[in-house]
Design a protein around this motif. Structure first.
Motif, PDB file in Angstrom:
ATOM      1  N   VAL A  79     -14.513 -25.358   3.002  1.00 12.77           N
ATOM      2  CA  VAL A  79     -13.232 -25.567   2.314  1.00 12.77           C
ATOM      3  C   VAL A  79     -12.636 -24.238   1.830  1.00 12.77           C
ATOM      4  O   VAL A  79     -11.429 -24.091   1.702  1.00 12.77           O
ATOM      5  CB  VAL A  79     -13.438 -26.520   1.106  1.00 12.77           C
ATOM      6  N   ALA A  80     -13.505 -23.236   1.583  1.00 10.91           N
ATOM      7  CA  ALA A  80     -13.029 -21.969   0.997  1.00 10.91           C
ATOM      8  C   ALA A  80     -11.958 -21.344   1.879  1.00 10.91           C
ATOM      9  O   ALA A  80     -12.071 -21.337   3.102  1.00 10.91           O
ATOM     10  CB  ALA A  80     -14.201 -20.992   0.852  1.00 10.91           C
ATOM     11  N   ALA A  81     -10.934 -20.851   1.234  1.00 12.36           N
ATOM     12  CA  ALA A  81      -9.888 -20.120   1.955  1.00 12.36           C
ATOM     13  C   ALA A  81      -9.102 -19.304   0.955  1.00 12.36           C
ATOM     14  O   ALA A  81      -9.002 -19.669  -0.215  1.00 12.36           O
ATOM     15  CB  ALA A  81      -8.945 -21.088   2.680  1.00 12.36           C
ATOM     16  N   LEU A  82      -8.544 -18.208   1.430  1.00 16.22           N
ATOM     17  CA  LEU A  82      -7.588 -17.480   0.612  1.00 16.22           C
ATOM     18  C   LEU A  82      -6.257 -18.177   0.838  1.00 16.22           C
ATOM     19  O   LEU A  82      -5.766 -18.272   1.969  1.00 16.22           O
ATOM     20  CB  LEU A  82      -7.523 -16.015   1.050  1.00 16.22           C
ATOM     21  N   TYR A  83      -5.669 -18.666  -0.243  1.00 16.91           N
ATOM     22  CA  TYR A  83      -4.564 -19.582  -0.061  1.00 16.91           C
ATOM     23  C   TYR A  83      -3.390 -19.269  -0.988  1.00 16.91           C
ATOM     24  O   TYR A  83      -2.263 -19.147  -0.564  1.00 16.91           O
ATOM     25  CB  TYR A  83      -5.096 -21.001  -0.297  1.00 16.91           C
ATOM     26  N   ARG A  84      -3.703 -19.130  -2.283  1.00 17.98           N
ATOM     27  CA  ARG A  84      -2.607 -19.049  -3.252  1.00 17.98           C
ATOM     28  C   ARG A  84      -2.163 -17.643  -3.577  1.00 17.98           C
ATOM     29  O   ARG A  84      -1.154 -17.465  -4.235  1.00 17.98           O
ATOM     30  CB  ARG A  84      -3.045 -19.713  -4.563  1.00 17.98           C
ATOM     31  N   ASP A  85      -2.953 -16.643  -3.161  1.00 20.71           N
ATOM     32  CA  ASP A  85      -2.686 -15.286  -3.623  1.00 20.71           C
ATOM     33  C   ASP A  85      -1.561 -14.663  -2.798  1.00 20.71           C
ATOM     34  O   ASP A  85      -1.752 -14.280  -1.654  1.00 20.71           O
ATOM     35  CB  ASP A  85      -3.962 -14.442  -3.509  1.00 20.71           C
ATOM     36  N   THR A  86      -0.372 -14.559  -3.414  1.00 19.64           N
ATOM     37  CA  THR A  86       0.780 -14.027  -2.680  1.00 19.64           C
ATOM     38  C   THR A  86       0.877 -12.514  -2.798  1.00 19.64           C
ATOM     39  O   THR A  86       1.800 -11.908  -2.270  1.00 19.64           O
ATOM     40  CB  THR A  86       2.075 -14.651  -3.224  1.00 19.64           C
ATOM     41  N   SER A  87      -0.099 -11.910  -3.519  1.00 16.34           N
ATOM     42  CA  SER A  87      -0.002 -10.460  -3.720  1.00 16.34           C
ATOM     43  C   SER A  87      -0.800  -9.691  -2.671  1.00 16.34           C
ATOM     44  O   SER A  87      -0.928  -8.486  -2.768  1.00 16.34           O
ATOM     45  CB  SER A  87      -0.506 -10.102  -5.122  1.00 16.34           C
ATOM     46  N   VAL A  88      -1.366 -10.407  -1.683  1.00 20.75           N
ATOM     47  CA  VAL A  88      -2.238  -9.717  -0.727  1.00 20.75           C
ATOM     48  C   VAL A  88      -1.583  -9.598   0.643  1.00 20.75           C
ATOM     49  O   VAL A  88      -0.633 -10.317   0.962  1.00 20.75           O
ATOM     50  CB  VAL A  88      -3.605 -10.447  -0.580  1.00 20.75           C
ATOM     51  N   SER A  89      -2.125  -8.709   1.455  1.00 21.93           N
ATOM     52  CA  SER A  89      -1.576  -8.470   2.789  1.00 21.93           C
ATOM     53  C   SER A  89      -2.145  -9.488   3.781  1.00 21.93           C
ATOM     54  O   SER A  89      -3.098 -10.211   3.469  1.00 21.93           O
ATOM     55  CB  SER A  89      -1.977  -7.077   3.249  1.00 21.93           C
ATOM     56  N   GLY A  90      -1.584  -9.494   4.995  1.00 25.57           N
ATOM     57  CA  GLY A  90      -2.069 -10.391   6.044  1.00 25.57           C
ATOM     58  C   GLY A  90      -3.537 -10.142   6.361  1.00 25.57           C
ATOM     59  O   GLY A  90      -4.284 -11.067   6.671  1.00 25.57           O
ATOM     60  N   GLY A  91      -3.968  -8.876   6.263  1.00 23.50           N
ATOM     61  CA  GLY A  91      -5.366  -8.536   6.565  1.00 23.50           C
ATOM     62  C   GLY A  91      -6.334  -9.232   5.619  1.00 23.50           C
ATOM     63  O   GLY A  91      -7.434  -9.628   6.019  1.00 23.50           O
ATOM     64  N   ALA A  92      -5.924  -9.407   4.379  1.00 22.42           N
ATOM     65  CA  ALA A  92      -6.804 -10.069   3.398  1.00 22.42           C
ATOM     66  C   ALA A  92      -6.985 -11.545   3.773  1.00 22.42           C
ATOM     67  O   ALA A  92      -8.091 -12.091   3.652  1.00 22.42           O
ATOM     68  CB  ALA A  92      -6.205  -9.948   2.003  1.00 22.42           C
ATOM     69  N   TYR A  93      -5.913 -12.198   4.244  1.00 21.61           N
ATOM     70  CA  TYR A  93      -6.045 -13.593   4.705  1.00 21.61           C
ATOM     71  C   TYR A  93      -7.012 -13.666   5.885  1.00 21.61           C
ATOM     72  O   TYR A  93      -7.838 -14.564   5.983  1.00 21.61           O
ATOM     73  CB  TYR A  93      -4.682 -14.147   5.153  1.00 21.61           C
ATOM     74  N   TRP A  94      -6.880 -12.703   6.792  1.00 22.11           N
ATOM     75  CA  TRP A  94      -7.718 -12.696   7.992  1.00 22.11           C
ATOM     76  C   TRP A  94      -9.199 -12.555   7.603  1.00 22.11           C
ATOM     77  O   TRP A  94     -10.064 -13.278   8.102  1.00 22.11           O
ATOM     78  CB  TRP A  94      -7.281 -11.543   8.911  1.00 22.11           C
ATOM     79  N   ASP A  95      -9.467 -11.624   6.681  1.00 21.48           N
ATOM     80  CA  ASP A  95     -10.866 -11.362   6.304  1.00 21.48           C
ATOM     81  C   ASP A  95     -11.546 -12.632   5.790  1.00 21.48           C
ATOM     82  O   ASP A  95     -12.708 -12.890   6.084  1.00 21.48           O
ATOM     83  CB  ASP A  95     -10.939 -10.302   5.199  1.00 21.48           C
ATOM     84  N   VAL A  96     -10.831 -13.416   4.982  1.00 15.08           N
ATOM     85  CA  VAL A  96     -11.444 -14.610   4.388  1.00 15.08           C
ATOM     86  C   VAL A  96     -11.377 -15.800   5.356  1.00 15.08           C
ATOM     87  O   VAL A  96     -12.382 -16.468   5.617  1.00 15.08           O
ATOM     88  CB  VAL A  96     -10.746 -14.981   3.055  1.00 15.08           C
ATOM     89  N   ASN A  97     -10.190 -16.041   5.909  1.00 16.26           N
ATOM     90  CA  ASN A  97      -9.975 -17.300   6.641  1.00 16.26           C
ATOM     91  C   ASN A  97     -10.436 -17.250   8.099  1.00 16.26           C
ATOM     92  O   ASN A  97     -10.648 -18.291   8.711  1.00 16.26           O
ATOM     93  CB  ASN A  97      -8.491 -17.698   6.570  1.00 16.26           C
ATOM     94  N   VAL A  98     -10.599 -16.033   8.635  1.00 13.16           N
ATOM     95  CA  VAL A  98     -11.092 -15.922  10.016  1.00 13.16           C
ATOM     96  C   VAL A  98     -12.510 -15.340  10.004  1.00 13.16           C
ATOM     97  O   VAL A  98     -13.463 -16.006  10.429  1.00 13.16           O
ATOM     98  CB  VAL A  98     -10.149 -15.058  10.889  1.00 13.16           C
ATOM     99  N   THR A  99     -12.674 -14.124   9.473  1.00  9.25           N
ATOM    100  CA  THR A  99     -14.022 -13.526   9.468  1.00  9.25           C
ATOM    101  C   THR A  99     -14.974 -14.372   8.629  1.00  9.25           C
ATOM    102  O   THR A  99     -16.123 -14.602   9.021  1.00  9.25           O
ATOM    103  CB  THR A  99     -13.954 -12.078   8.933  1.00  9.25           C
ATOM    104  N   GLY A 100     -14.495 -14.858   7.487  1.00  6.46           N
ATOM    105  CA  GLY A 100     -15.347 -15.721   6.646  1.00  6.46           C
ATOM    106  C   GLY A 100     -15.770 -16.980   7.395  1.00  6.46           C
ATOM    107  O   GLY A 100     -16.921 -17.411   7.330  1.00  6.46           O
ATOM    108  N   THR A 101     -14.834 -17.562   8.143  1.00 11.04           N
ATOM    109  CA  THR A 101     -15.163 -18.756   8.946  1.00 11.04           C
ATOM    110  C   THR A 101     -16.191 -18.399  10.021  1.00 11.04           C
ATOM    111  O   THR A 101     -17.118 -19.174  10.287  1.00 11.04           O
ATOM    112  CB  THR A 101     -13.878 -19.347   9.563  1.00 11.04           C
ATOM    113  N   GLU A 102     -16.045 -17.229  10.627  1.00 13.39           N
ATOM    114  CA  GLU A 102     -17.040 -16.806  11.636  1.00 13.39           C
ATOM    115  C   GLU A 102     -18.431 -16.722  11.012  1.00 13.39           C
ATOM    116  O   GLU A 102     -19.426 -17.104  11.634  1.00 13.39           O
ATOM    117  CB  GLU A 102     -16.644 -15.455  12.241  1.00 13.39           C
ATOM    118  N   HIS A 103     -18.497 -16.236   9.775  1.00 10.45           N
ATOM    119  CA  HIS A 103     -19.808 -16.170   9.106  1.00 10.45           C
ATOM    120  C   HIS A 103     -20.384 -17.568   8.892  1.00 10.45           C
ATOM    121  O   HIS A 103     -21.581 -17.803   9.082  1.00 10.45           O
ATOM    122  CB  HIS A 103     -19.686 -15.448   7.753  1.00 10.45           C
ATOM    123  N   VAL A 104     -19.526 -18.496   8.498  1.00  5.69           N
ATOM    124  CA  VAL A 104     -19.990 -19.880   8.286  1.00  5.69           C
ATOM    125  C   VAL A 104     -20.497 -20.454   9.610  1.00  5.69           C
ATOM    126  O   VAL A 104     -21.562 -21.077   9.675  1.00  5.69           O
ATOM    127  CB  VAL A 104     -18.853 -20.750   7.694  1.00  5.69           C
TER     128      VAL A 104
END
Ligand code: NAP
Length: 346
Positions: A79-104
């Motif tokens: 369920v974890a995802a970077l979702y609400r933080d509008t102060s971050v760059s696209g790379g930060a979304y990728w690190d959590v929502n793609v690389t993090g998913t790869e780790h899972v």
């Protein structure tokens, strides 16, 4: 919410300390599961949950922490995802929502789990041209968050085809209910008479009351027909934005907002705010995703989930909005209205 077949199962919830995660953990505990949560800050988990579950402290960007969390689990809800933080760059979304998913995914394969339920979003479909859209609608994400969720989901499907480990993808529409703060601003602005509708307000928006979503989640974990499928999980019907706003006004005891303004100046201002604020890691006061609330058509059908999962959203929109407003009031976020029910803390 009971789901036969879950009692005693060893379950992991990533993002267990978020809005959805906490509700899911409670439902799994109610169903007799042995629940473990991967959380970044165990100390901020509600006390009653901390006592009833196991916590692994860690970040999905840390492959070793994810491995520790997955070890020995049968069912994993990612369920974890970077979702609400509008102060971050696209790379930060990728690190959590793609690389993090790869780790899972790597950990789930290593530990040969029995079932993965991955949380995606209807946002992977972007602005839907044909409504109501179903799971076969084109994947056309429109912002950095949606692109990262679409890429994370694509990783999940590639992994499923390779490993054959039973997998289901849930695509929720806008989730709301007690414990959520994403829709709080909408309720507050309407109650204070400060809400401005951008555009006609005739586009559709689709809400998902949290209890309905959790029912969908539990069914995905137990239904054999869920394996290898993606499901849009949402409330029974979408509503035009004008209608949604009028219903919120009803539950917060305010006049229905009447002002409509053109979209494009706000869209342009959102782009400028992002360009100035994001490099400095400042939360932009206005951003294009917020403007997208008024410009993206979001109307979906839940027919597939009804047919294959027996999903039946029990809480209707008016009742869901009433419970949500009641919770905001108990927290002091909204002025009380006459006759508002008191909500329980999630
Ligand atoms: N809310 C919606 O309308 C909506 C609609 C469609 C899909 N979704 C999806 O639904 C899921 C849950 O969303 P939500 O509304 O419950 O959001 P939320 O309250 O922000 O929860 C997200 C959770 O993910 C955790 N997380 C974020 N980055 C992490 C990292 N690097 N490592 C480990 N955990 C991390 C957060 O941890 P902390 O508690 O430490 O912050 C939080 O617990 C997400 O996958 C989201 O993409 C949401």
């Amino acid at each position: 919410m009971s789901a036969a077949g879950l009692a005693g199962r060893r379950v992991l919830v990533t993002g267990a300390n978020g809005f959805t995660g906490r509700h899911l953990v409670r439902a799994l505990l109610d169903n007799g599961c042995q629940v473990r949560g991967l959380v970044r800050r165990p100390g901020s988990m509600p006390e009653d949950l901390r006592r009833s579950m196991e916590l692994v402290a860690g970040d999905v960007r840390d492959a070793q922490a994810v491995d520790r969390a997955v070890a020995g689990r049968e069912i994993v809800f990612h369920v974890a995802a970077l979702y609400r933080d509008t102060s971050v760059s696209g790379g930060a979304y990728w690190d959590v929502n793609v690389t993090g998913t790869e780790h899972v995914l790597a950990a789930c394969e290593r530990h040969r789990i029995a079932r993965l339920i991955h949380c995606s979003t209807v946002g992977v479909h972007g602005h839907v041209a044909q409504v109501p859209a179903d799971e076969t609608a084109p994947v056309r994400p429109t912002d950095a968050y949606q692109r990262s969720k679409a890429a994370g989901e694509a990783r999940v499907w590639a992994w499923y085809r390779r490993t054959g480990i039973p997998t289901t993808v849930v695509r929720p529409a806008g989730i709301y209910g007690p414990g959520d703060d994403r829709f709080l601003k909408l309720f507050q602005r309407i109650q204070r008479g400060q809400f401005l509708m951008l555009g006609s307000g005739r586009l559709f928006f689709h809400m998902t009351y949290i209890d309905n979503l959790i029912q969908g989640y539990l069914r995905c974990a137990i239904e054999p027909a869920a394996i290898g499928e993606a499901f849009i999980v949402a409330d029974a019907q979408p509503v035009p934005l004008n209608d949604l706003v009028a219903r919120v006004a009803g539950v917060v005891g305010s006049e229905v907002p009447r002002w409509h303004l053109p979209v494009w100046p706000f869209y342009a201002a959102g782009a400028v705010c992002e360009a100035l604020c994001v490099p400095l890691r400042i939360r932009p006061p206005l951003h294009r995703r917020r403007v997208g609330f008024f410009t993206h058509q979001r109307a979906f059908t839940i027919a597939k989930a009804q047919r294959l999962l027996g999903y039946a959203p029990a809480v209707g929109l008016d009742e869901g909005l009433r419970r949500t407003a009641a919770w905001y009031q108990t927290q002091g976020y909204l002025r009380p209205t006459n006759g508002a029910a008191r909500g329980a803390r999630p």
